[in-house]
Design an enzyme around this catalytic site. Structure first.
Site, PDB file in Angstrom:
ATOM      1  N   LYS A  79      -4.409  -7.027   5.628  1.00 44.00           N
ATOM      2  CA  LYS A  79      -3.562  -6.998   6.741  1.00 44.00           C
ATOM      3  C   LYS A  79      -2.519  -8.029   6.903  1.00 44.00           C
ATOM      4  O   LYS A  79      -2.249  -8.255   7.917  1.00 44.00           O
ATOM      5  CB  LYS A  79      -4.560  -7.109   8.109  1.00 44.00           C
ATOM      6  N   GLY A  81       0.313  -7.434   5.856  1.00 49.19           N
ATOM      7  CA  GLY A  81       1.833  -6.497   5.878  1.00 49.19           C
ATOM      8  C   GLY A  81       1.762  -5.967   4.369  1.00 49.19           C
ATOM      9  O   GLY A  81       3.071  -6.119   3.986  1.00 49.19           O
ATOM     10  N   THR A  83       1.361  -3.001   2.847  1.00 48.41           N
ATOM     11  CA  THR A  83       2.148  -1.734   3.108  1.00 48.41           C
ATOM     12  C   THR A  83       3.521  -1.994   2.856  1.00 48.41           C
ATOM     13  O   THR A  83       4.405  -1.412   2.231  1.00 48.41           O
ATOM     14  CB  THR A  83       1.625  -0.890   4.272  1.00 48.41           C
ATOM     15  N   HIS A 144      -6.378  -7.608  -3.769  1.00 44.21           N
ATOM     16  CA  HIS A 144      -6.623  -8.504  -2.443  1.00 44.21           C
ATOM     17  C   HIS A 144      -7.550  -9.802  -2.829  1.00 44.21           C
ATOM     18  O   HIS A 144      -8.010 -10.528  -2.284  1.00 44.21           O
ATOM     19  CB  HIS A 144      -7.374  -7.841  -1.563  1.00 44.21           C
ATOM     20  N   ARG A 166       0.344 -13.981   6.137  1.00 42.84           N
ATOM     21  CA  ARG A 166       0.631 -13.724   7.549  1.00 42.84           C
ATOM     22  C   ARG A 166      -0.177 -14.601   8.779  1.00 42.84           C
ATOM     23  O   ARG A 166      -1.519 -15.078   8.322  1.00 42.84           O
ATOM     24  CB  ARG A 166       0.309 -12.326   7.773  1.00 42.84           C
ATOM     25  N   SER A 174      -4.987  -7.302  13.628  1.00 45.90           N
ATOM     26  CA  SER A 174      -4.881  -5.861  12.759  1.00 45.90           C
ATOM     27  C   SER A 174      -6.113  -5.716  12.144  1.00 45.90           C
ATOM     28  O   SER A 174      -6.545  -4.106  12.036  1.00 45.90           O
ATOM     29  CB  SER A 174      -3.847  -6.353  11.639  1.00 45.90           C
ATOM     30  N   ARG A 298       0.165   0.236  12.480  1.00 43.19           N
ATOM     31  CA  ARG A 298      -0.100   0.389  13.806  1.00 43.19           C
ATOM     32  C   ARG A 298       0.922  -0.291  14.804  1.00 43.19           C
ATOM     33  O   ARG A 298       1.677   0.532  15.460  1.00 43.19           O
ATOM     34  CB  ARG A 298      -1.237  -0.816  13.849  1.00 43.19           C
ATOM     35  N   LYS A 299       1.404  -1.411  14.737  1.00 45.17           N
ATOM     36  CA  LYS A 299       2.464  -2.118  15.539  1.00 45.17           C
ATOM     37  C   LYS A 299       3.623  -2.605  14.647  1.00 45.17           C
ATOM     38  O   LYS A 299       4.611  -2.471  14.979  1.00 45.17           O
ATOM     39  CB  LYS A 299       2.060  -2.808  16.448  1.00 45.17           C
ATOM     40  N   GLY A 300       3.294  -3.376  13.699  1.00 47.21           N
ATOM     41  CA  GLY A 300       4.117  -3.955  12.781  1.00 47.21           C
ATOM     42  C   GLY A 300       5.043  -5.281  13.717  1.00 47.21           C
ATOM     43  O   GLY A 300       6.119  -5.266  13.301  1.00 47.21           O
TER      44      GLY A 300
HETATM   45  P1  PAP Z   1      -3.821  -3.434   4.007  1.00 47.61           P
HETATM   46  O1  PAP Z   1      -4.552  -4.953   3.811  1.00 47.61           O
HETATM   47  O2  PAP Z   1      -5.131  -2.560   4.523  1.00 47.61           O
HETATM   48  O3  PAP Z   1      -3.188  -2.794   2.953  1.00 47.61           O
HETATM   49  P2  PAP Z   1      -1.662  -4.413   5.398  1.00 47.61           P
HETATM   50  O4  PAP Z   1      -0.470  -3.250   5.040  1.00 47.61           O
HETATM   51  O5  PAP Z   1      -1.743  -5.308   4.617  1.00 47.61           O
HETATM   52  O6  PAP Z   1      -3.008  -3.380   5.057  1.00 47.61           O
HETATM   53  O7  PAP Z   1      -1.430  -4.401   7.020  1.00 47.61           O
HETATM   54  C1  PAP Z   1      -1.164  -3.474   7.935  1.00 47.61           C
HETATM   55  C2  PAP Z   1      -0.266  -4.127   8.862  1.00 47.61           C
HETATM   56  O8  PAP Z   1       1.005  -4.149   8.300  1.00 47.61           O
HETATM   57  C3  PAP Z   1      -0.258  -3.600   9.932  1.00 47.61           C
HETATM   58  O9  PAP Z   1      -0.071  -4.568  11.211  1.00 47.61           O
HETATM   59  P3  PAP Z   1      -0.447  -4.354  12.888  1.00 47.61           P
HETATM   60  O10 PAP Z   1      -1.999  -3.791  12.786  1.00 47.61           O
HETATM   61  O11 PAP Z   1      -0.420  -5.877  13.237  1.00 47.61           O
HETATM   62  O12 PAP Z   1       0.570  -3.476  13.287  1.00 47.61           O
HETATM   63  C4  PAP Z   1       1.009  -2.557  10.050  1.00 47.61           C
HETATM   64  O13 PAP Z   1       1.439  -1.999  11.297  1.00 47.61           O
HETATM   65  C5  PAP Z   1       1.990  -3.558   9.279  1.00 47.61           C
HETATM   66  N1  PAP Z   1       2.694  -2.900   8.714  1.00 47.61           N
HETATM   67  C6  PAP Z   1       2.751  -1.741   7.929  1.00 47.61           C
HETATM   68  N2  PAP Z   1       4.041  -1.291   7.785  1.00 47.61           N
HETATM   69  C7  PAP Z   1       4.890  -2.335   8.064  1.00 47.61           C
HETATM   70  C8  PAP Z   1       6.336  -2.335   8.143  1.00 47.61           C
HETATM   71  N3  PAP Z   1       7.269  -1.612   7.431  1.00 47.61           N
HETATM   72  N4  PAP Z   1       6.953  -3.536   8.532  1.00 47.61           N
HETATM   73  C9  PAP Z   1       6.178  -4.290   9.348  1.00 47.61           C
HETATM   74  N5  PAP Z   1       4.956  -4.021   9.345  1.00 47.61           N
HETATM   75  C10 PAP Z   1       4.313  -3.221   8.888  1.00 47.61           C
END
Ligand code: PAP
Length: 332
Positions: A79, A81, A83, A144, A166, A174, A298-300
Site C-alpha cells: 500500500k 503506491g 501500482t 514486498h 509512503r 489503505s 481507491r483514492k490515491g
Molecule cells: P499493493 O501493495 O497491494 O500492490 P499499492 O499499489 O502499493 O498496493 O497501494 C495502493 C494504493 O496506491 C492505493 O492508495 P489509497 O488506498 O490510499 O487510495 C491506491 O489508490 C494508490 N494508487 C494506485 N494507483 C495510483 C496512482 N496512479 N497514483 C497515485 N496513487 C495510486
C-alpha cells in the site's frame, strides 16, 4: 464505517491456505503467530509477518530466483503506491519499444501488476520456478520482501532496486480498506482499532513497517547507485523532478528531444490515478492472482488518514514513528 463491497471476488492465491507443502506446514508450527489482517493468522518469518501461503512463495523465491545484473526490482511495503510506480517504471523503461504516444500501449490494456509482477506473491506463489522466457531485458520485477530477506542472488548482483515509501498513516488506512475488501470471511471484518493496535506493534503484512523502510533507507545511503529511495508524497509534490531522478538512476535519462516533446509530462499523465483508474482493464479486469484490478485504485491521495484517525491514534503513531526513525534522517 463501510468499505466497498467485492464479495464475489475469488481469494488471491497468496491467501489460500490449501495446497501448502508439507515443508511449509511443518515450518509454520515453529513460527510465532498473531491475528492476521487478511486471514485468521499471520506468522513471523525472518522477522517479518506473512500469511501461510505467502511463506511458500517467499521460500521458493529465496531459494530459486536468479537475479541478473540488468534486473530492476521495485520494493515496497504493501500500500505504498506500488501500482503507481509499477506503471511509471514500465512506461519509463520501455519508452523506446513502446513510445508513450502509442495508441496500443500495454499500460492501456494491462494492469501494472501484470506488467511488473511480484516475485513472491505472483511468480513464485505456487512454490515452483516460473517461466521467465517472455521477459525482455531489463526484467522489471517487484517484491514486498524486506532487504535482508531478498534472495541472495539479488543482494550479490548489481540489480537496481527502487524503493517506494509512503506515510505510514496513509498506508495503514489503505491497507485496512484493502484487507476488509479481500477478507475471505466477510462476517469477520476487523475493527480499525484492532488493526491499529497490531500495526503499532509492528504486526502488518511484511511489517514491521519501520524495519522494512529503515533497512532500504540505509542501503540507499550506502549504495546510492544500486538502491533508489523515493517517497510517494515526493512524487505527488514534484512528479517531474522525481521521474527525471528515477530515469537518471536507471541510466535512461530524458534526451533533449524528449524534453522538447514533453515525454515526461505524458508519462505522468498516462500513469496518473485518474487515467489508470478509468481504464476498462482496471475497472472490470482481474489480477492474475485473483483480486479485482479496481481494488488497487481507491483514492490515491495524500493525507486520507485524517478522515479516519482520532487524535489519540495520531499521537500514538507519531510517538512510535519518532521512536523508530529517530536519528535516521527520515521524516513523515
Ligand atoms: P499493493 O501493495 O497491494 O500492490 P499499492 O499499489 O502499493 O498496493 O497501494 C495502493 C494504493 O496506491 C492505493 O492508495 P489509497 O488506498 O490510499 O487510495 C491506491 O489508490 C494508490 N494508487 C494506485 N494507483 C495510483 C496512482 N496512479 N497514483 C497515485 N496513487 C495510486
Amino acid at each position: 464505517m463501510s468499505t466497498s463491497q467485492t464479495s464475489t471476488q475469488i481469494p488471491p492465491k497468496y491467501l489460500r491456505e490449501d495446497e501448502l507443502s508439507d515443508e511449509c506446514k511443518k515450518l509454520l508450527l515453529t513460527l510465532p503467530k498473531e491475528r492476521g489482517w487478511l486471514i485468521s493468522d499471520t506468522y513471523n518469518y525472518q522477522g517479518f509477518w506473512l500469511s501461510p501461503r505467502l511463506l511458500q512463495g517467499v521460500i521458493a523465491c529465496q531459494q530459486q530466483f536468479q537475479a541478473h545484473d540488468s534486473d530492476i526490482i521495485l520494493a515496497t511495503t504493501p500500500k505504498s503506491g506500488t501500482t503507481w510506480l509499477k506503471a511509471l517504471l514500465f512506461v519509463l523503461v520501455n519508452r523506446v519499444k513502446h513510445p508513450v504516444f502509442e495508441q496500443n500501449h500495454p499500460l492501456l490494456v494491462k494492469n501494472p501488476h501484470d506488467l511488473v509482477p511480484y516475485l513472491e506473491l505472483t511468480l513464485y506463489v505456487d512454490g515452483q520456478v516460473p517461466n521467465f522466457s517472455s521477459f525482455t531485458t531489463p526484467r522489471l520485477l517487484s517484491t514486498h520482501l524486506p532487504f535482508a530477506s531478498l534472495p541472495k542472488s539479488v543482494q550479490d548482483s548489481r540489480t537496481k532496486l527502487v524503493y517506494l515509501c509512503r506515510n505510514p498513516k496513509d498506508i495503514f488506512i489503505s491497507m485496512w480498506h484493502f484487507a476488509n475488501d479481500l477478507r475471505l470471511d466477510h462476517t469477520d471484518t476487523r475493527s480499525i482499532e484492532e488493526m491499529f493496535e497490531l500495526f503499532c506493534k509492528g504486526v502488518s503484512v511484511f511489517g514491521p513497517f519501520w524495519n522494512h523502510v529503515l533497512d532500504y533507507w540505509k542501503k540507499s545511503i550506502e549504495k546510492p547507485n544500486q538502491v533508489f529511495f523515493v517517497m510517494y508524497e515526493e512524487i505527488k509534490k514534484q512528479p517531474e523532478i522525481q521521474l527525471k531522478r528515477l530515469a537518471e538512476f536507471l541510466d535512461c535519462p530524458f534526451s533533449v528531444e524528449e524534453e522538447n516533446s514533453r515525454v515526461a509530462e505524458e508519462i505522468l499523465r498516462m500513469c496518473s490515478f485518474e487515467n489508470l483508474s478509468n481504464l476498462e482493464v482496471n475497472i472490470n479486469g482481474k489480477f492474475s492472482t485473483g483480486e479485482a484490478n479496481k481494488s488497487f485504485f481507491r483514492k490515491g491521495e495524500v493525507g486520507d488518514w485524517k478522515n479516519y484517525f482520532t487524535i489519540e491514534m495520531s499521537e500514538k503513531l507519531n510517538d512510535v514513528i519518532e521512536q523508530k526513525f529517530q536519528g535516521s534522517g527520515l521524516r513523515f
